[in-house]
Structure formats: C-alpha cells, structure tokens
Design a protein around this motif. Structure first.
Motif, PDB file in Angstrom:
ATOM      1  N   LEU A  36      36.891  44.867  45.359  1.00  0.00           N
ATOM      2  CA  LEU A  36      36.370  43.518  45.188  1.00  0.00           C
ATOM      3  C   LEU A  36      34.955  43.473  45.739  1.00  0.00           C
ATOM      4  CD1 LEU A  36      39.378  41.347  46.368  1.00  0.00           C
ATOM      5  CD2 LEU A  36      38.614  41.730  44.041  1.00  0.00           C
TER       6      LEU A  36
ATOM      7  N   LEU B 109      41.180  35.943  40.349  1.00  0.00           N
ATOM      8  CA  LEU B 109      41.502  37.347  40.142  1.00  0.00           C
ATOM      9  C   LEU B 109      42.739  37.428  39.257  1.00  0.00           C
ATOM     10  CD1 LEU B 109      41.224  38.583  43.842  1.00  0.00           C
ATOM     11  CD2 LEU B 109      39.506  38.813  42.045  1.00  0.00           C
TER      12      LEU B 109
ATOM     13  N   MET C 229      45.352  40.311  37.915  1.00  0.00           N
ATOM     14  CA  MET C 229      45.732  41.700  38.159  1.00  0.00           C
ATOM     15  C   MET C 229      47.085  41.993  37.541  1.00  0.00           C
ATOM     16  SD  MET C 229      44.632  41.859  42.105  1.00  0.00           S
ATOM     17  CE  MET C 229      42.930  41.777  42.557  1.00  0.00           C
TER      18      MET C 229
ATOM     19  N   LEU D 224      44.950  40.593  49.715  1.00  0.00           N
ATOM     20  CA  LEU D 224      44.501  39.701  48.633  1.00  0.00           C
ATOM     21  C   LEU D 224      44.831  38.250  48.955  1.00  0.00           C
ATOM     22  CD1 LEU D 224      45.536  41.818  45.538  1.00  0.00           C
ATOM     23  CD2 LEU D 224      43.203  41.202  46.189  1.00  0.00           C
ATOM     24  N   ARG D 225      46.016  38.024  49.490  1.00  0.00           N
ATOM     25  CA  ARG D 225      46.435  36.662  49.850  1.00  0.00           C
ATOM     26  C   ARG D 225      45.501  36.058  50.896  1.00  0.00           C
ATOM     27  NH1 ARG D 225      50.092  33.908  53.506  1.00  0.00           N
ATOM     28  NH2 ARG D 225      51.265  32.344  52.351  1.00  0.00           N
TER      29      ARG D 225
ATOM     30  N   ILE E 102      42.067  35.331  49.272  1.00  0.00           N
ATOM     31  CA  ILE E 102      42.135  34.180  48.367  1.00  0.00           C
ATOM     32  C   ILE E 102      42.229  32.881  49.162  1.00  0.00           C
ATOM     33  CG2 ILE E 102      43.673  33.023  46.718  1.00  0.00           C
ATOM     34  CD1 ILE E 102      41.807  35.168  45.517  1.00  0.00           C
TER      35      ILE E 102
ATOM     36  N   THR F 260      41.988  31.773  43.435  1.00  0.00           N
ATOM     37  CA  THR F 260      43.299  31.941  42.813  1.00  0.00           C
ATOM     38  C   THR F 260      43.467  33.398  42.408  1.00  0.00           C
ATOM     39  OG1 THR F 260      43.283  29.700  41.933  1.00  0.00           O
ATOM     40  CG2 THR F 260      44.750  31.255  40.852  1.00  0.00           C
ATOM     41  N   ALA F 261      44.648  33.929  42.617  1.00  0.00           N
ATOM     42  CA  ALA F 261      44.985  35.273  42.141  1.00  0.00           C
ATOM     43  C   ALA F 261      46.261  35.183  41.326  1.00  0.00           C
ATOM     44  CB  ALA F 261      45.167  36.236  43.301  1.00  0.00           C
TER      45      ALA F 261
ATOM     46  N   ILE G 100      48.869  37.737  39.833  1.00  0.00           N
ATOM     47  CA  ILE G 100      49.223  39.146  39.987  1.00  0.00           C
ATOM     48  C   ILE G 100      50.596  39.380  39.366  1.00  0.00           C
ATOM     49  CG2 ILE G 100      49.643  41.007  41.633  1.00  0.00           C
ATOM     50  CD1 ILE G 100      47.978  39.388  43.671  1.00  0.00           C
TER      51      ILE G 100
END
Length: 116
Positions: A2, A9, A11, A30-31, A34, A40-41, A43
C-alpha cells in the motif's frame, strides 16, 4: 504493498497460499489502517479462521452471484436462524456461512422448528 492514503481497497483471495496466522496478521493490519484512515476495504476470503473472521465489521455473502446477506458480522447468525438455518455450536461461523449457501448441504442446517 500500500502506497498512500487509499480510501477504498478491493482485494480478492489475499490468503491464497498463506497460513492462517499470516492471513490474520495481514487482515488485522488492513483493519487498523482502514479504521485510522476512515476508508473501506472489501476483502474476499474463503473459509477464514475464526480469529480472522472476527476482525471484520460487516459481511457480504454471495451465492450464485446474488447477495444473500449484507450487514454487521454480529447479526449474521441471527439472520440465518430467522431464515431457518442454525449454526451448530461446534461449527465455525465462516464454515457455516459457506456451507449454508450450497444447496446440497444447506438442508443439514435447516431448523425444523421454524417450518413446523
């Protein structure tokens, strides 16, 4: 990798070839990122370990290209029980969610009391 403050994101299957501990560490990082950045992700993971599953705020569950459930992780079991499917105590939630969306398996989880 990143680079920069991404707000969204997306994924797909980031855990392929990884053990559950490494997957947990990646999703946890990642959490945190974010939450700090206010992004926002989305995944996709296939059968994450319970510890990794518990890191998610919301779940989007798809089956045959259709949204089956979208909402808070904490409410998913209540939703499926309301729909007539109960997760056995010995079963991991992520495994249950995957299996309940497969028509040849989901009858195993059906609650008789809901349809009586």
């Amino acid at each position: 990798m990143l680079v920069g403050p991404a707000k969204a994101l997306f994924m797909d299957e980031i855990s392929t070839g990884l053990d559950s501990s490494t997957t947990y560490q990646i999703v946890n990082s990642l959490r945190q990122t974010i939450h700090i950045l206010g992004g926002t992700a989305v995944i996709s993971l296939l059968q994450p370990a319970p510890e990794t599953y518990n890191l998610f705020d919301d779940i989007i569950l798809l089956s045959d290209g259709q949204v089956v459930y979208q909402g808070p992780r904490e409410n998913v079991l209540e939703f499926f029980e309301f729909m007539g499917f109960k997760c056995p105590g010995r079963k991991g939630v992520a495994d249950f969610l995957q299996e309940v969306c497969v028509s040849s398996i989901n009858s195993y989880y059906r609650c008789d009391s809901v349809f009586s």
